[in-house]
Design a protein around this motif. Structure first.
Motif, PDB file in Angstrom:
ATOM      1  N   VAL A  38      90.917 -56.955  39.362  1.00  0.00           N
ATOM      2  CA  VAL A  38      89.992 -55.842  39.141  1.00  0.00           C
ATOM      3  C   VAL A  38      89.844 -55.082  40.444  1.00  0.00           C
ATOM      4  CG1 VAL A  38      87.580 -55.221  38.663  1.00  0.00           C
ATOM      5  CG2 VAL A  38      88.710 -56.969  37.275  1.00  0.00           C
ATOM      6  N   TYR A  39      89.774 -53.759  40.330  1.00  0.00           N
ATOM      7  CA  TYR A  39      89.548 -52.892  41.491  1.00  0.00           C
ATOM      8  C   TYR A  39      88.099 -52.439  41.485  1.00  0.00           C
ATOM      9  CZ  TYR A  39      90.048 -48.932  44.700  1.00  0.00           C
ATOM     10  OH  TYR A  39      89.914 -48.061  45.747  1.00  0.00           O
ATOM     11  N   MET A  40      87.414 -52.587  42.637  1.00  0.00           N
ATOM     12  CA  MET A  40      86.060 -52.074  42.819  1.00  0.00           C
ATOM     13  C   MET A  40      86.094 -51.076  43.968  1.00  0.00           C
ATOM     14  SD  MET A  40      83.915 -55.649  42.728  1.00  0.00           S
ATOM     15  CE  MET A  40      82.605 -54.884  43.669  1.00  0.00           C
ATOM     16  N   GLY A  41      85.603 -49.857  43.737  1.00  0.00           N
ATOM     17  CA  GLY A  41      85.692 -48.912  44.834  1.00  0.00           C
ATOM     18  C   GLY A  41      84.850 -47.684  44.678  1.00  0.00           C
ATOM     19  N   ASP A  42      85.179 -46.688  45.508  1.00  0.00           N
ATOM     20  CA  ASP A  42      84.474 -45.406  45.477  1.00  0.00           C
ATOM     21  C   ASP A  42      85.500 -44.272  45.441  1.00  0.00           C
ATOM     22  OD1 ASP A  42      85.067 -45.423  48.405  1.00  0.00           O
ATOM     23  OD2 ASP A  42      83.319 -46.742  48.530  1.00  0.00           O
ATOM     24  N   VAL A  43      86.018 -43.799  46.584  1.00  0.00           N
ATOM     25  CA  VAL A  43      86.906 -42.639  46.543  1.00  0.00           C
ATOM     26  C   VAL A  43      88.266 -42.883  47.203  1.00  0.00           C
ATOM     27  CG1 VAL A  43      85.014 -40.983  46.405  1.00  0.00           C
ATOM     28  CG2 VAL A  43      85.865 -41.676  48.654  1.00  0.00           C
ATOM     29  N   SER A  44      88.641 -44.112  47.459  1.00  0.00           N
ATOM     30  CA  SER A  44      89.909 -44.382  48.125  1.00  0.00           C
ATOM     31  C   SER A  44      91.085 -44.098  47.201  1.00  0.00           C
ATOM     32  CB  SER A  44      89.972 -45.833  48.593  1.00  0.00           C
ATOM     33  OG  SER A  44      91.250 -46.118  49.143  1.00  0.00           O
ATOM     34  N   SER A  45      92.145 -43.516  47.770  1.00  0.00           N
ATOM     35  CA  SER A  45      93.349 -43.249  46.987  1.00  0.00           C
ATOM     36  C   SER A  45      94.095 -44.530  46.635  1.00  0.00           C
ATOM     37  CB  SER A  45      94.283 -42.311  47.752  1.00  0.00           C
ATOM     38  OG  SER A  45      94.803 -42.934  48.905  1.00  0.00           O
ATOM     39  N   GLN A  46      93.715 -45.664  47.226  1.00  0.00           N
ATOM     40  CA  GLN A  46      94.386 -46.915  46.893  1.00  0.00           C
ATOM     41  C   GLN A  46      94.215 -47.289  45.423  1.00  0.00           C
ATOM     42  OE1 GLN A  46      94.331 -50.412  49.412  1.00  0.00           O
ATOM     43  NE2 GLN A  46      93.968 -49.171  51.228  1.00  0.00           N
ATOM     44  N   VAL A  47      93.256 -46.666  44.742  1.00  0.00           N
ATOM     45  CA  VAL A  47      93.120 -46.938  43.315  1.00  0.00           C
ATOM     46  C   VAL A  47      94.411 -46.581  42.585  1.00  0.00           C
ATOM     47  CG1 VAL A  47      92.121 -44.681  42.717  1.00  0.00           C
ATOM     48  CG2 VAL A  47      91.618 -46.686  41.293  1.00  0.00           C
ATOM     49  N   TYR A  48      95.133 -45.569  43.068  1.00  0.00           N
ATOM     50  CA  TYR A  48      96.387 -45.193  42.416  1.00  0.00           C
ATOM     51  C   TYR A  48      97.485 -46.215  42.689  1.00  0.00           C
ATOM     52  CZ  TYR A  48      94.405 -40.800  40.912  1.00  0.00           C
ATOM     53  OH  TYR A  48      93.637 -39.848  40.266  1.00  0.00           O
ATOM     54  N   GLU A  49      97.453 -46.873  43.839  1.00  0.00           N
ATOM     55  CA  GLU A  49      98.384 -47.966  44.080  1.00  0.00           C
ATOM     56  C   GLU A  49      98.046 -49.149  43.179  1.00  0.00           C
ATOM     57  OE1 GLU A  49      99.017 -46.789  48.799  1.00  0.00           O
ATOM     58  OE2 GLU A  49      98.353 -48.808  48.263  1.00  0.00           O
ATOM     59  N   PHE A  50      96.759 -49.366  42.944  1.00  0.00           N
ATOM     60  CA  PHE A  50      96.336 -50.464  42.084  1.00  0.00           C
ATOM     61  C   PHE A  50      96.785 -50.256  40.642  1.00  0.00           C
ATOM     62  CE2 PHE A  50      93.192 -52.478  39.273  1.00  0.00           C
ATOM     63  CZ  PHE A  50      93.239 -53.789  39.724  1.00  0.00           C
ATOM     64  N   ILE A  51      96.603 -49.044  40.113  1.00  0.00           N
ATOM     65  CA  ILE A  51      96.911 -48.829  38.696  1.00  0.00           C
ATOM     66  C   ILE A  51      98.388 -48.547  38.454  1.00  0.00           C
ATOM     67  CG2 ILE A  51      94.576 -48.063  38.137  1.00  0.00           C
ATOM     68  CD1 ILE A  51      95.796 -45.177  37.894  1.00  0.00           C
ATOM     69  N   CYS A  52      99.243 -48.723  39.464  1.00  0.00           N
ATOM     70  CA  CYS A  52     100.673 -48.655  39.165  1.00  0.00           C
ATOM     71  C   CYS A  52     101.028 -49.725  38.140  1.00  0.00           C
ATOM     72  CB  CYS A  52     101.519 -48.763  40.426  1.00  0.00           C
ATOM     73  SG  CYS A  52     101.467 -50.343  41.254  1.00  0.00           S
ATOM     74  N   THR A  53     100.245 -50.793  38.107  1.00  0.00           N
ATOM     75  CA  THR A  53     100.185 -51.704  36.966  1.00  0.00           C
ATOM     76  C   THR A  53      98.785 -51.548  36.412  1.00  0.00           C
ATOM     77  OG1 THR A  53     101.692 -53.279  38.013  1.00  0.00           O
ATOM     78  CG2 THR A  53     100.362 -54.087  36.175  1.00  0.00           C
ATOM     79  N   PRO A  54      98.594 -50.870  35.258  1.00  0.00           N
ATOM     80  CA  PRO A  54      97.231 -50.608  34.781  1.00  0.00           C
ATOM     81  C   PRO A  54      96.400 -51.877  34.653  1.00  0.00           C
ATOM     82  CG  PRO A  54      98.807 -49.298  33.557  1.00  0.00           C
ATOM     83  CD  PRO A  54      99.610 -50.244  34.413  1.00  0.00           C
ATOM     84  N   ARG A  55      95.232 -51.823  35.270  1.00  0.00           N
ATOM     85  CA  ARG A  55      94.296 -52.951  35.276  1.00  0.00           C
ATOM     86  C   ARG A  55      92.874 -52.416  35.340  1.00  0.00           C
ATOM     87  NH1 ARG A  55      96.786 -55.589  40.455  1.00  0.00           N
ATOM     88  NH2 ARG A  55      97.637 -53.479  40.518  1.00  0.00           N
ATOM     89  N   PRO A  56      91.891 -53.276  35.115  1.00  0.00           N
ATOM     90  CA  PRO A  56      90.496 -52.811  35.086  1.00  0.00           C
ATOM     91  C   PRO A  56      90.002 -52.307  36.435  1.00  0.00           C
ATOM     92  CG  PRO A  56      90.712 -54.936  33.976  1.00  0.00           C
ATOM     93  CD  PRO A  56      92.007 -54.694  34.694  1.00  0.00           C
ATOM     94  N   CYS A  57      89.186 -51.265  36.374  1.00  0.00           N
ATOM     95  CA  CYS A  57      88.543 -50.687  37.553  1.00  0.00           C
ATOM     96  C   CYS A  57      87.037 -50.612  37.323  1.00  0.00           C
ATOM     97  CB  CYS A  57      89.061 -49.280  37.829  1.00  0.00           C
ATOM     98  SG  CYS A  57      90.826 -49.167  38.169  1.00  0.00           S
ATOM     99  N   ILE A  58      86.291 -50.813  38.403  1.00  0.00           N
ATOM    100  CA  ILE A  58      84.834 -50.655  38.391  1.00  0.00           C
ATOM    101  C   ILE A  58      84.473 -49.799  39.600  1.00  0.00           C
ATOM    102  CG2 ILE A  58      82.593 -51.813  38.574  1.00  0.00           C
ATOM    103  CD1 ILE A  58      83.970 -54.339  37.414  1.00  0.00           C
ATOM    104  N   PHE A  59      83.720 -48.730  39.365  1.00  0.00           N
ATOM    105  CA  PHE A  59      83.340 -47.827  40.449  1.00  0.00           C
ATOM    106  C   PHE A  59      81.840 -47.911  40.696  1.00  0.00           C
ATOM    107  CE2 PHE A  59      87.175 -46.232  38.440  1.00  0.00           C
ATOM    108  CZ  PHE A  59      88.029 -46.226  39.529  1.00  0.00           C
TER     109      PHE A  59
END
Length: 362
Positions: A264-285
């Motif tokens: 799971v990705y937890m974040g705010d405005v980092s572009s690393q979220v796009y590296e994370f979803i290169c394999t789609p997975r859950p995100c929490i902001f």
């Protein structure tokens, strides 16, 4: 034509390495690919000794020429002040007919009398934050972007044209280890908390300590807190909890070890979220400052997952992350395609081809 191409000799291309090392992975694949081209000489101009060594670790055959700049010092994430390095080494930069960089400060060189090299900006990251569209983008002769989203946004802001912006994909993916490192001794799921460095819109400076304290209470999850390596100041947060890693700046925080290893990705405005979803997975902001974000393009990625306004909601959000992921997956895939253009041709090949074509024919 470049000077090398015009006289039939070697084409000299310089890659400016004066940023923090998180940017290196975005230009290294192109530099290594170009160095294999006959008649092309690629020189990396580094402002740190450790940065030069980091580049060498990806180049066991020594295909790149590496030159330490005057005033070299500092570390991977705290290099010398860029403007000082540019001023001290202006004559060195001026010897290259073509310069490539992932940061925009180098465009300051264009203001020096008699400075003639043509400059290419290879945009690093694929995020949505408005800060990613600096007016200095307009100072480059050619801009290489990761996907059509960035091309259109730069054009919309008057920072380039359809002719001098090319979409070339995301070279960093080519440097990633195929198997992520094991981060914890147990098999509990891992959540990556990845706050940005921008104090105006990110969460670490005001809320980092309370986020870590909340993590300590959720024993059935492991957590990595890895703020952006450019983040300066803010709370000094430590934790002895066995389910928490806090990384304020290491190679693992920039080489996708964490984005690969997390569930799971937890974040705010980092572009690393796009590296994370290169394999789609859950995100929490984390909307801990109660921002009105829904129609703000800087927060477009917050539509990729759950948004919580209170850390008391974090345990429940983690528990249902897999359950609700299907409702977000189609949008994740759609926005990833807009942000990072996929092609059967590797991004390094597309980047190198665009640079070489520019060097030969510009």
């Amino acid at each position: 034509m470049s000077r090398g191409a015009a006289n039939g000799g070697t084409i000299d291309i310089g890659f400016i390495a004066i940023s923090q090392a998180h940017q290196f992975a975005h230009w290294l694949p192109a530099a290594l690919r170009l160095a294999r081209e006959p008649g092309v000489r690629v020189t990396v101009l580094s402002s740190t000794h450790v940065g030069a060594d980091y580049v060498r670790s990806f180049d066991p055959d020594g295909s790149l020429r590496i030159r330490l700049l005057r005033g070299a010092g500092g570390g991977l994430f705290d290099p010398p002040w860029r403007l000082k390095v540019l001023l001290l080494n202006a004559a060195t930069f001026a010897r290259f007919p073509v310069l490539v960089t992932t940061e925009t400060t180098s465009s300051w060189l264009r203001h020096l009398p008699g400075f003639h090299p043509r400059m290419i900006h290879l945009k690093h990251g694929a995020g949505d934050r408005e800060g990613g569209y600096d007016p200095k983008h307009a100072n480059f002769d050619l801009t290489l972007v990761n996907g059509p989203k960035d091309k259109q946004r730069l054009i919309d802001r008057g920072l380039g044209t359809d002719q001098n912006i090319k979409v070339v994909g995301y070279g960093k993916f080519e440097l990633v280890r195929p198997t992520p490192a094991r981060l914890f001794a147990n098999d509990h799921p891992i959540a990556l908390y990845n706050p940005h460095f921008d104090a105006e819109v990110a969460t670490w400076i005001k809320h980092g300590a309370e986020v870590v304290r909340a993590m300590e209470t959720i024993a059935d999850w492991n957590f990595v807190a890895a703020p952006h390596v450019r983040l300066r100041g803010g709370p000094v947060v430590a934790s002895s909890a066995p389910n928490i890693i806090i990384d304020r700046g290491s190679v693992r925080s920039i080489d996708m070890t964490y984005t690969q290893g997390a569930s799971v990705y937890m974040g705010d405005v980092s572009s690393q979220v796009y590296e994370f979803i290169c394999t789609p997975r859950p995100c929490i902001f984390l909307n801990l400052d109660r921002r009105d974000w829904q129609d703000d393009p800087a927060y477009a990625h917050w539509h990729f997952g759950q948004v919580i306004d209170d850390l008391a909601d974090l345990p429940a959000a983690l528990s249902r992350a897999d359950e609700v992921q299907p409702q977000f997956e189609a949008l994740q895939r759609e926005r990833l395609a807009a942000s990072i253009d996929e092609s059967p041709v590797p991004a390094s090949e597309r980047q190198a081809q665009a640079i070489l074509e520019f060097a030969r024919n510009g």
